[in-house]
Design a protein around this motif. Structure first.
Motif, PDB file in Angstrom:
ATOM      1  N   ILE A 507      -9.882  24.623   0.108  1.00 11.33           N
ATOM      2  CA  ILE A 507      -9.229  23.503  -0.573  1.00 11.33           C
ATOM      3  C   ILE A 507      -9.737  22.176  -0.023  1.00 11.33           C
ATOM      4  N   GLU A 508      -9.981  22.147   1.285  1.00 11.52           N
ATOM      5  CA  GLU A 508     -10.524  20.917   1.850  1.00 11.52           C
ATOM      6  C   GLU A 508     -11.886  20.608   1.258  1.00 11.52           C
ATOM      7  N   CYS A 509     -12.689  21.668   1.071  1.00 11.21           N
ATOM      8  CA  CYS A 509     -13.995  21.457   0.438  1.00 11.21           C
ATOM      9  C   CYS A 509     -13.833  20.890  -0.960  1.00 11.21           C
ATOM     10  N   ILE A 510     -12.879  21.454  -1.701  1.00  8.07           N
ATOM     11  CA  ILE A 510     -12.699  21.003  -3.078  1.00  8.07           C
ATOM     12  C   ILE A 510     -12.200  19.567  -3.099  1.00  8.07           C
ATOM     13  N   CYS A 511     -11.326  19.239  -2.166  1.00  8.97           N
ATOM     14  CA  CYS A 511     -10.821  17.864  -2.103  1.00  8.97           C
ATOM     15  C   CYS A 511     -11.887  16.893  -1.690  1.00  8.97           C
TER      16      CYS A 511
ATOM     17  N   GLN B  12       0.591   6.422 -16.648  1.00 10.39           N
ATOM     18  CA  GLN B  12       0.321   7.860 -16.602  1.00 10.39           C
ATOM     19  C   GLN B  12       0.383   8.351 -15.166  1.00 10.39           C
ATOM     20  N   TYR B  13       0.040   7.482 -14.228  1.00  3.99           N
ATOM     21  CA  TYR B  13       0.158   7.881 -12.834  1.00  3.99           C
ATOM     22  C   TYR B  13       1.608   8.053 -12.438  1.00  3.99           C
ATOM     23  N   ALA B  14       2.453   7.176 -12.997  1.00  6.27           N
ATOM     24  CA  ALA B  14       3.868   7.272 -12.640  1.00  6.27           C
ATOM     25  C   ALA B  14       4.407   8.645 -13.026  1.00  6.27           C
ATOM     26  N   ASP B  15       3.988   9.070 -14.204  1.00 10.71           N
ATOM     27  CA  ASP B  15       4.438  10.376 -14.682  1.00 10.71           C
ATOM     28  C   ASP B  15       3.963  11.493 -13.753  1.00 10.71           C
ATOM     29  N   LEU B  16       2.670  11.423 -13.409  1.00  9.25           N
ATOM     30  CA  LEU B  16       2.103  12.445 -12.530  1.00  9.25           C
ATOM     31  C   LEU B  16       2.757  12.388 -11.156  1.00  9.25           C
ATOM     32  N   ALA B  17       2.964  11.163 -10.674  1.00  7.69           N
ATOM     33  CA  ALA B  17       3.548  11.013  -9.334  1.00  7.69           C
ATOM     34  C   ALA B  17       4.912  11.669  -9.282  1.00  7.69           C
ATOM     35  N   GLU B  18       5.660  11.515 -10.363  1.00  8.55           N
ATOM     36  CA  GLU B  18       6.984  12.107 -10.332  1.00  8.55           C
ATOM     37  C   GLU B  18       6.901  13.623 -10.389  1.00  8.55           C
ATOM     38  N   SER B  23       1.654  10.179  -3.950  1.00  9.91           N
ATOM     39  CA  SER B  23       1.760   8.725  -4.112  1.00  9.91           C
ATOM     40  C   SER B  23       0.614   8.247  -4.988  1.00  9.91           C
ATOM     41  N   TYR B  24       0.713   7.000  -5.424  1.00  5.53           N
ATOM     42  CA  TYR B  24      -0.324   6.477  -6.332  1.00  5.53           C
ATOM     43  C   TYR B  24      -1.696   6.493  -5.668  1.00  5.53           C
ATOM     44  N   ASP B  25      -1.728   6.160  -4.375  1.00  3.34           N
ATOM     45  CA  ASP B  25      -3.013   6.161  -3.676  1.00  3.34           C
ATOM     46  C   ASP B  25      -3.637   7.538  -3.671  1.00  3.34           C
ATOM     47  N   GLN B  26      -2.816   8.506  -3.356  1.00  2.00           N
ATOM     48  CA  GLN B  26      -3.340   9.872  -3.281  1.00  2.00           C
ATOM     49  C   GLN B  26      -3.845  10.321  -4.639  1.00  2.00           C
ATOM     50  N   ILE B  27      -3.080   9.958  -5.693  1.00  3.14           N
ATOM     51  CA  ILE B  27      -3.507  10.362  -7.030  1.00  3.14           C
ATOM     52  C   ILE B  27      -4.819   9.686  -7.378  1.00  3.14           C
ATOM     53  N   GLY B  28      -4.947   8.424  -6.980  1.00  2.00           N
ATOM     54  CA  GLY B  28      -6.191   7.715  -7.260  1.00  2.00           C
ATOM     55  C   GLY B  28      -7.381   8.389  -6.611  1.00  2.00           C
ATOM     56  N   VAL B  29      -7.184   8.761  -5.323  1.00  2.12           N
ATOM     57  CA  VAL B  29      -8.292   9.394  -4.598  1.00  2.12           C
ATOM     58  C   VAL B  29      -8.655  10.729  -5.238  1.00  2.12           C
ATOM     59  N   ASN B 203      -0.796  23.312   4.617  1.00  2.00           N
ATOM     60  CA  ASN B 203      -0.811  21.889   4.270  1.00  2.00           C
ATOM     61  C   ASN B 203      -2.177  21.297   4.478  1.00  2.00           C
ATOM     62  N   ILE B 204      -2.484  20.324   3.631  1.00  2.00           N
ATOM     63  CA  ILE B 204      -3.708  19.537   3.832  1.00  2.00           C
ATOM     64  C   ILE B 204      -3.249  18.110   4.045  1.00  2.00           C
ATOM     65  N   ARG B 205      -3.911  17.434   4.961  1.00  4.44           N
ATOM     66  CA  ARG B 205      -3.543  16.033   5.150  1.00  4.44           C
ATOM     67  C   ARG B 205      -4.172  15.206   4.047  1.00  4.44           C
ATOM     68  N   PHE B 206      -3.363  14.827   3.077  1.00  9.01           N
ATOM     69  CA  PHE B 206      -3.912  14.017   2.002  1.00  9.01           C
ATOM     70  C   PHE B 206      -3.975  12.554   2.369  1.00  9.01           C
ATOM     71  N   LEU B 207      -3.342  12.207   3.497  1.00 13.06           N
ATOM     72  CA  LEU B 207      -3.216  10.790   3.803  1.00 13.06           C
ATOM     73  C   LEU B 207      -4.548  10.124   4.073  1.00 13.06           C
TER      74      LEU B 207
END
Lengths: 684, 216
Positions: A507-511, B12-18, B23-29, B203-207
């Motif tokens: 998953i990290e690779c995909i991300c 559309q991000y608001a919808d996805l975020a909910e 968060s919006y940043d994470q969705i953007g990335v 878990n993956i650190r999306f931050l």
């Protein structure tokens, strides 16, 4: 323990009375021997054990001495052995008396015994042996650290490495400077008679007292069985803060002579810290790799395998100490580095030997350290100053609590699994001080301040070990802190651990995120491709982890079955699910079920049991130079035995032999004589 | 590629975020990454995933890729597989790996746990029948060990068999000799991994994602 509890109460108290009496006898012997030896040494110094013949011309000829007394000859080893024996008898005594050992941790009892012994020795007027720093750092400390490092849970340690490092480095620095600074403030108070303690000495004192002690932490935490996260946090911190302590101690010691500190010195201090810690780790890693490489070739000399592990580790410690690097970190790095490769190479017996020798040595060391601590308390010259001592104790507690709370606040921003308030409390409360602080204080040279400092250090040690050590168990229960979960060695959990690792890496690779798992995966692949080939002998080098785990589990189960089988009782069945239940059922076949007469069944059972017993007898005789071919070395042997015992069990319950077993490795067959068999067909 | 601004289509991000909790940043990335993987097309297909070189050395690659195209993971109670996915489904699958927030109730924690375990269960249960049979489990173990060169066929089988035996012992306790254990149902799976603490491990650190240092 169960065996000991069975005899009625009377004989139990008789045993304890006997032990107490023998312990008293030993006391007296020690003391008399010590005083006799001293008298001997003082008076009979010129008397050598044999007269030179030229002197005997004018003497009357003495009759040939049938029995003579010469204590000097064996004095040193005798006293050492006597001390160790005494310490271990005390330890034995504590565990026979069940009520005491559940309330009071062993370390407290041992210090108490040390106080008693020291008191007795002093009352007789002899000079008590003190916990000499050289003895402590060179002989008593390494076994404990090696035991800890070799069996360090790597996964938990590396997952929490960031947290542990922050606590160890930043936490210890904070403690040292806070305590040192505040103590200087306290010393400036009028009427405390402490005006001559300057800032640098206070900072030196702070650096000695600030470090959490691994020996004390181990001694207390071992008994409360707390969950793995908290255990590794406090324990990891106590191990890694050694580098900080070493640097600060030497820094302030140098400068308390010089008198002033400049900015350049501070920068050099930071550089020194990096050199000390990384250098220590490097030295340890090199020795670890050497040890792993050596173990690759030991397949013909199994008997000396454990010695390699011990000696390489000890050399790592000593080499690091030569350069004033952190010996503790070197020892840990050596153990951690060596372990996966050595365990793949050495025999099962050597592994058991290493495990038990390490546990034995560290147990003896720990016992001796605490007893000597008690003795030194009574023996050493003390300079008691109420203000100094009380403020030290209070400041230690305050700085620990503040440090933990502050650091956790920062750390929690970066952790996935946050530390709760309960966790913080346990971490703060588990910051025990111990013998390292005492030995460092003992190494100081200035006599006046040394006594003052030593008194305060001993008081803090006593406070943390007695008060905190005794109350931490009820507190853990009161706060309902999570306990250590039973390690069942479930193969499903192992499969899923590996599965999860690969999943998260994918998953990290995909991300597109080069995270934690990515680097771990890369390291593993590097390890497998290059390092394992060099360091592990033969085919085991390409064995994936899952398979080694499975083999280990099989071996464990097989040994358990064999051992319980030889005790002439059939193994108790936990669940009656067996291989038949999960094999997909083929088309309904007529199964041929040989029905065996009772006498035949008895015969078969006897054959199986005898074979198993013969294995036991074979294992008992061996020569010092070569061990007989270890039946457990060959895994197919193991599997076969396991299946034999399982067959035995099944026979007694089902009286059928499963017809379609394809997995049995056909190593040897038990022959059924055909004329006694009657077949019945099962048309179900 | 660099034409993605910081506030594209907030509604559309608001919808996805909910829906997913990002968060919006994470969705953007993640959107940036999605566009990169799909070469700026609207949907992702399996061969887009196969193009990721680092994924090639992963032993369970095919199962991971299948998980993205498995309707059971889209949280719409669907079944079966699809051939291409849009950004929304991509995000929903990714949301299974979001770390749980600090202040959640025990019920929410249990829910998150079940969700993550369900994801793994779906990965094992390839034929969508709700149980993991012995064959499917054997396949899992074989895939895990597929990277090692010296592999005996029997070892993977015996490991899987031993694991299955353990599951059966834990879930069923006592079985007659002629009873047959069908397979691991989701309840048994939950019971099996009760002590696994998956909510803190999966878990993956999306931050701290920096899209400039991407694996290609």
């Amino acid at each position: 323990m169960a065996v000991l509890l069975r005899p009625p109460r009377r004989s139990c108290s008789r045993i304890t009375a006997l032990l107490v009496r023998s312990a008293c006898v030993l006391f007296l012997v020690v003391v008399c021997a010590a005083s006799a030896a001293r008298r001997d040494a003082v008076e009979g110094n010129n008397d050598t054990s044999h007269h030179p013949l030229t002197n005997s011309t004018a003497h009357k000829k003495k009759p040939f001495p049938v029995l003579s007394f010469n204590y000097d000859h064996v004095r040193k080893p005798f006293e050492i052995s006597l001390w160790i024996l005494l310490a271990l008898l005390m330890k034995l005594g504590f565990h026979i008396i069940p009520t005491v050992s559940t309330v009071v941790p062993e370390s407290c009892l041992l210090i108490f015994v040390g106080l008693l012994v020291g008191g007795i020795i002093k009352a007789i007027g002899e000079e008590a042996p003190i916990l000499d720093s050289k003895l402590f750092f060179l002989y008593l400390l390494p076994p404990i650290i090696l035991d800890a490092g070799y069996f360090l849970p790597i996964r938990a340690f590396t997952e929490n490495m960031g947290t542990i490092l922050v606590f160890a480095v930043v936490g210890t620095l904070w403690n040292a400077f806070f305590i040192g600074g505040m103590m200087y403030g306290v010393c400036q108070i009028e009427g405390a008679k402490l005006a001559d303690v300057d800032l640098l000495s206070c900072l030196l004192f702070g650096s000695i007292i600030s470090a959490v002690d691994p020996v004390a932490v181990l001694a207390v935490f071992e008994e409360i069985h707390i969950n793995e996260l908290l255990h590794i946090l406090v324990f990891g911190e106590s191990l890694l803060n050694d580098a900080v302590t070493v640097v600060l101690y030497h820094l302030f010691k140098e400068f308390s002579h010089a008198g002033t500190v400049t900015v350049v010195d501070a920068v050099l201090g930071v550089v020194c810290f990096l050199v000390v810690s990384l250098g220590g780790v490097l030295v340890g890693a090199i020795y670890g790799l050497l040890g792993a490489f050596t173990s690759r070739f030991t397949s013909h000399t199994r008997v000396i395998e454990p010695l390699f592990v011990f000696l390489y580790s000890y050399m790592a410690y000593l080499s690091a100490e030569v350069f004033h690097l952190s010996g503790i970190m070197s020892l840990i790095a050596c153990g951690v580095m060596m372990r996966p490769y050595v365990e793949a190479n050495i025999s099962h017996k050597s592994y058991t030997t290493i495990k038990y020798f390490l546990k034995m040595w560290s147990s003896v060391s720990e016992t001796l350290i605490f007893i000597f601590l008690g003795v030194s308390t009574v023996a050493g010259p003390h300079a008691w100053n109420w203000t100094f001592v009380v403020s030290t104790v209070v400041l230690c507690l305050v700085s620990r609590v503040l440090g933990v709370i502050g650091l956790t606040f920062i750390i929690n921003k970066f952790r996935i699994v946050k530390l709760t308030k309960k966790d913080q409390f346990i971490v703060a409360y588990g910051g025990l001080r111990g013998a390292i602080a005492f030995s460092l204080g003992f190494l100081l040279t200035n006599s006046e301040m040394k006594q003052l400092f030593l008194t305060a250090i001993i008081t803090v040690i006593f406070f943390t070990v007695f008060v905190q050590g005794m109350t931490i168990r009820p507190l853990v229960e009161l706060l309902a802190v999570k306990r250590k979960k039973e390690n069942k060695g479930s193969i499903n959990e192992e499969i899923h651990t590996q599965f999860l690792d690969h999943l998260l890496t994918g998953i990290e690779c995909i991300c597109g995120h080069y995270g934690h798992h990515h680097w771990k995966d890369k390291l593993n692949r590097f390890n497998k491709a290059y390092v394992k080939k060099w360091l592990i002998a033969g085919e085991r080098s390409t064995e994936p982890q899952l398979i080694s785990f499975y083999n280990k589990m099989e071996m464990k189960q097989a040994m358990m079955l064999v051992e319980s089988g030889s005790a002439a009782k059939l193994p108790t069945i936990v669940s009656s699910v067996s291989m038949q239940n999960i094999q997909p059922r083929g088309p309904a076949r007529r199964r041929a079920i040989p029905s065996i007469s009772k006498s035949r069944e008895e015969e078969i059972r006897k054959i199986l049991r005898n074979n198993l017993q013969k294995t036991r007898q074979r294992l008992r005789s061996y020569s010092r130079h070569d061990l007989m071919l270890d039946p457990f070395e060959d895994l197919s042997e193991v599997r076969f035995r396991k299946q034999r015992v399982e067959m035995e069990r099944r026979m007694s319950h089902y009286l059928t032999v499963p017809a379609n077993r394809q997995e049995t490795p056909q190593v040897r067959k038990v022959c059924f004589e055909p004329e006694h068999q009657v077949y019945t067909y099962d048309d179900s | 590629m660099g034409a993605l601004q910081s506030l594209p289509g907030q509604p559309q991000y608001a919808d996805l975020a909910e829906k997913t909790g990002f968060s919006y940043d994470q969705i953007g990335v993640l959107h940036k990454r999605f566009n990169q993987l799909s070469h700026n097309e609207e949907t992702l297909r399996r061969d887009h995933f196969n193009d990721i070189p680092d994924l090639a050395c992963n032993p369970i690659r095919s199962q991971i890729i299948e998980a993205f195209f498995d309707r059971r993971n889209f949280r719409q109670n669907g079944e079966g597989t699809v051939d291409e996915i849009g950004f929304e489904q991509f995000l929903v699958v990714m949301s299974h790996f979001k770390p749980p927030s600090l202040h959640i109730t025990d019920d929410q924690r249990e829910k998150i746990r079940k969700e993550k375990l369900r994801f793994i269960f779906n990965m094992h249960d390839t034929d969508n029948d709700g149980t993991i049979t012995l064959e499917e489990y054997r396949h899992v173990v074989e895939e895990l060990l597929s990277l090692s060169e010296t592999l005996e066929k029997n070892t993977a089988k015996s490991i899987a068999d031993a694991a299955m035996l353990e599951v059966a012992s834990i879930s069923m306790g006592h079985m007659e000799p002629d009873e047959f254990y069908e397979g691991i149902t989701f309840e048994h799976f939950l019971k099996l991994l009760a002590e696994f603490e998956i909510e803190s491990r999966m878990n993956i650190r999306f931050l701290k994602m920096d899209t400039t240092t991407l694996c290609k």
